[in-house]
Design an enzyme around this catalytic site. Structure first.
Site, PDB file in Angstrom:
ATOM      1  N   HIS A 159       3.898  17.513  59.672  1.00 42.23           N
ATOM      2  CA  HIS A 159       4.386  18.511  58.727  1.00 42.23           C
ATOM      3  C   HIS A 159       4.892  19.754  59.453  1.00 42.23           C
ATOM      4  O   HIS A 159       5.831  20.405  59.023  1.00 42.23           O
ATOM      5  CB  HIS A 159       3.256  18.956  57.779  1.00 42.23           C
ATOM      6  CG  HIS A 159       3.157  18.164  56.535  1.00 42.23           C
ATOM      7  ND1 HIS A 159       2.416  17.014  56.445  1.00 42.23           N
ATOM      8  CD2 HIS A 159       3.707  18.358  55.322  1.00 42.23           C
ATOM      9  CE1 HIS A 159       2.518  16.539  55.225  1.00 42.23           C
ATOM     10  NE2 HIS A 159       3.293  17.335  54.524  1.00 42.23           N
ATOM     11  N   TRP A 178       0.064  29.880  51.636  1.00 44.41           N
ATOM     12  CA  TRP A 178      -0.596  28.937  52.558  1.00 44.41           C
ATOM     13  C   TRP A 178      -1.107  29.732  53.759  1.00 44.41           C
ATOM     14  O   TRP A 178      -0.400  30.599  54.266  1.00 44.41           O
ATOM     15  CB  TRP A 178       0.411  27.873  53.004  1.00 44.41           C
ATOM     16  CG  TRP A 178      -0.223  26.656  53.619  1.00 44.41           C
ATOM     17  CD1 TRP A 178      -0.706  26.565  54.880  1.00 44.41           C
ATOM     18  CD2 TRP A 178      -0.424  25.379  53.012  1.00 44.41           C
ATOM     19  NE1 TRP A 178      -1.194  25.311  55.110  1.00 44.41           N
ATOM     20  CE2 TRP A 178      -1.037  24.546  53.975  1.00 44.41           C
ATOM     21  CE3 TRP A 178      -0.140  24.853  51.753  1.00 44.41           C
ATOM     22  CZ2 TRP A 178      -1.380  23.225  53.731  1.00 44.41           C
ATOM     23  CZ3 TRP A 178      -0.474  23.536  51.503  1.00 44.41           C
ATOM     24  CH2 TRP A 178      -1.085  22.738  52.476  1.00 44.41           C
ATOM     25  N   SER A 218       5.254  28.192  53.332  1.00 48.33           N
ATOM     26  CA  SER A 218       6.382  28.713  54.126  1.00 48.33           C
ATOM     27  C   SER A 218       7.689  27.995  53.814  1.00 48.33           C
ATOM     28  O   SER A 218       8.767  28.590  53.905  1.00 48.33           O
ATOM     29  CB  SER A 218       6.071  28.586  55.620  1.00 48.33           C
ATOM     30  OG  SER A 218       5.029  29.467  55.955  1.00 48.33           O
ATOM     31  N   PHE A 219       7.576  26.711  53.456  1.00 53.72           N
ATOM     32  CA  PHE A 219       8.798  25.969  53.133  1.00 53.72           C
ATOM     33  C   PHE A 219       9.554  26.614  51.975  1.00 53.72           C
ATOM     34  O   PHE A 219      10.787  26.513  51.883  1.00 53.72           O
ATOM     35  CB  PHE A 219       8.443  24.510  52.794  1.00 53.72           C
ATOM     36  CG  PHE A 219       9.643  23.610  52.728  1.00 53.72           C
ATOM     37  CD1 PHE A 219      10.212  23.107  53.891  1.00 53.72           C
ATOM     38  CD2 PHE A 219      10.215  23.265  51.506  1.00 53.72           C
ATOM     39  CE1 PHE A 219      11.327  22.289  53.831  1.00 53.72           C
ATOM     40  CE2 PHE A 219      11.338  22.448  51.441  1.00 53.72           C
ATOM     41  CZ  PHE A 219      11.892  21.954  52.606  1.00 53.72           C
TER      42      PHE A 219
HETATM   43  C1  DLZ Z   1       2.085  21.074  53.444  1.00 50.72           C
HETATM   44  C2  DLZ Z   1       1.884  22.237  54.367  1.00 50.72           C
HETATM   45  C3  DLZ Z   1       1.205  22.060  55.580  1.00 50.72           C
HETATM   46  C4  DLZ Z   1       0.656  20.753  56.046  1.00 50.72           C
HETATM   47  N1  DLZ Z   1       0.982  23.098  56.411  1.00 50.72           N
HETATM   48  C5  DLZ Z   1       1.464  24.327  56.068  1.00 50.72           C
HETATM   49  C6  DLZ Z   1       1.281  25.425  56.937  1.00 50.72           C
HETATM   50  O1  DLZ Z   1       0.631  25.358  57.990  1.00 50.72           O
HETATM   51  N2  DLZ Z   1       1.814  26.618  56.551  1.00 50.72           N
HETATM   52  C7  DLZ Z   1       2.522  26.772  55.377  1.00 50.72           C
HETATM   53  O2  DLZ Z   1       3.004  27.881  55.110  1.00 50.72           O
HETATM   54  N3  DLZ Z   1       2.691  25.744  54.533  1.00 50.72           N
HETATM   55  C8  DLZ Z   1       2.177  24.535  54.834  1.00 50.72           C
HETATM   56  N4  DLZ Z   1       2.354  23.492  53.988  1.00 50.72           N
HETATM   57  C9  DLZ Z   1       2.986  23.748  52.665  1.00 50.72           C
HETATM   58  C10 DLZ Z   1       4.525  23.728  52.685  1.00 50.72           C
HETATM   59  O3  DLZ Z   1       5.046  24.919  53.237  1.00 50.72           O
HETATM   60  C11 DLZ Z   1       5.055  23.593  51.234  1.00 50.72           C
HETATM   61  O4  DLZ Z   1       4.487  24.601  50.430  1.00 50.72           O
HETATM   62  C12 DLZ Z   1       4.741  22.248  50.619  1.00 50.72           C
HETATM   63  O5  DLZ Z   1       5.201  21.196  51.457  1.00 50.72           O
HETATM   64  C13 DLZ Z   1       5.410  22.111  49.216  1.00 50.72           C
HETATM   65  O6  DLZ Z   1       6.827  22.198  49.337  1.00 50.72           O
END
Ligand code: DLZ
Length: 164
Positions: free
Chosen positions: A97, A31, A65-66
């Site tokens: 989020h 992401w 990142s999650f």
């Molecule tokens: C969903 C999401 C959003 C809105 N923004 C980011 C972000 O700015 N940076 C990032 O690394 N990941 C983002 N994600 C994705 C979440 O980290 C994760 O991959 C999803 O919620 C699926 O679990």
């Protein structure tokens, strides 16, 4: 913001342990890929600059990142590195989020540090907008990837671990 006061790529090379006998894992989020690719570039260059061999660096991508804590755990268990660097970028934008993801990744990486015998390094940018992220991934405030690699080298040497 702390990095307004300190350039993320500034450090004294004389204080950095030699990494020639160390092995590292890097987990990087897809992401905000343009930003995280620059973080990865910085981390790889810094590790190599301090003696880490290319074959002793395992890079693994995860969707966002999650997912960094789970990815880092898998890398720790499968590659048995001396430290794992987690690289990601969460940009605030309009949704809530931001808070959920930042909280999840911070808690996840903290728990890994306490549960495992190796350090897990927090190389995640949490910014209000894309410009702030660009400034900290090879821009005017340096590169958080460099900072994460320096931290990994210091933490990996903490217990005097050598390559197994
Ligand atoms: C969903 C999401 C959003 C809105 N923004 C980011 C972000 O700015 N940076 C990032 O690394 N990941 C983002 N994600 C994705 C979440 O980290 C994760 O991959 C999803 O919620 C699926 O679990």
């Amino acid at each position: 913001m702390a990095s307004n006061l300190k350039n993320l790529s500034d450090y004294d090379p004389a204080t950095i342990p030699n990494g020639s006998a160390m092995k590292f894992g890097i987990v990087v989020s897809e992401w905000n890929e343009k930003i995280t690719a620059s973080l990865l570039k910085g981390a790889l260059a810094t590790l190599k600059k301090h003696g880490v061999k290319e074959e002793n660096i395992k890079v693994q991508t995860v969707p966002g990142s999650f997912e960094l804590p789970y990815g880092a755990r898998v890398v720790a268990e499968q590659s048995v590195p001396h430290a794992v660097i987690c690289l990601g970028c969460v940009i605030q934008g309009e949704t809530r989020h931001f808070d959920y993801i930042c909280q999840g990744v911070t808690k996840g990486i903290t728990e890994l540090n306490l549960d495992y015998d190796i350090p897990f390094i927090f190389g995640v940018l949490t910014t209000e907008n894309q410009q702030q992220a660009l400034d900290r991934s090879g821009g005017k405030h340096g590169n958080k990837g460099d900072e994460a690699a320096v931290t990994a080298l210091k933490m990996a040497s903490l217990r005097g671990i050598l390559l197994q």
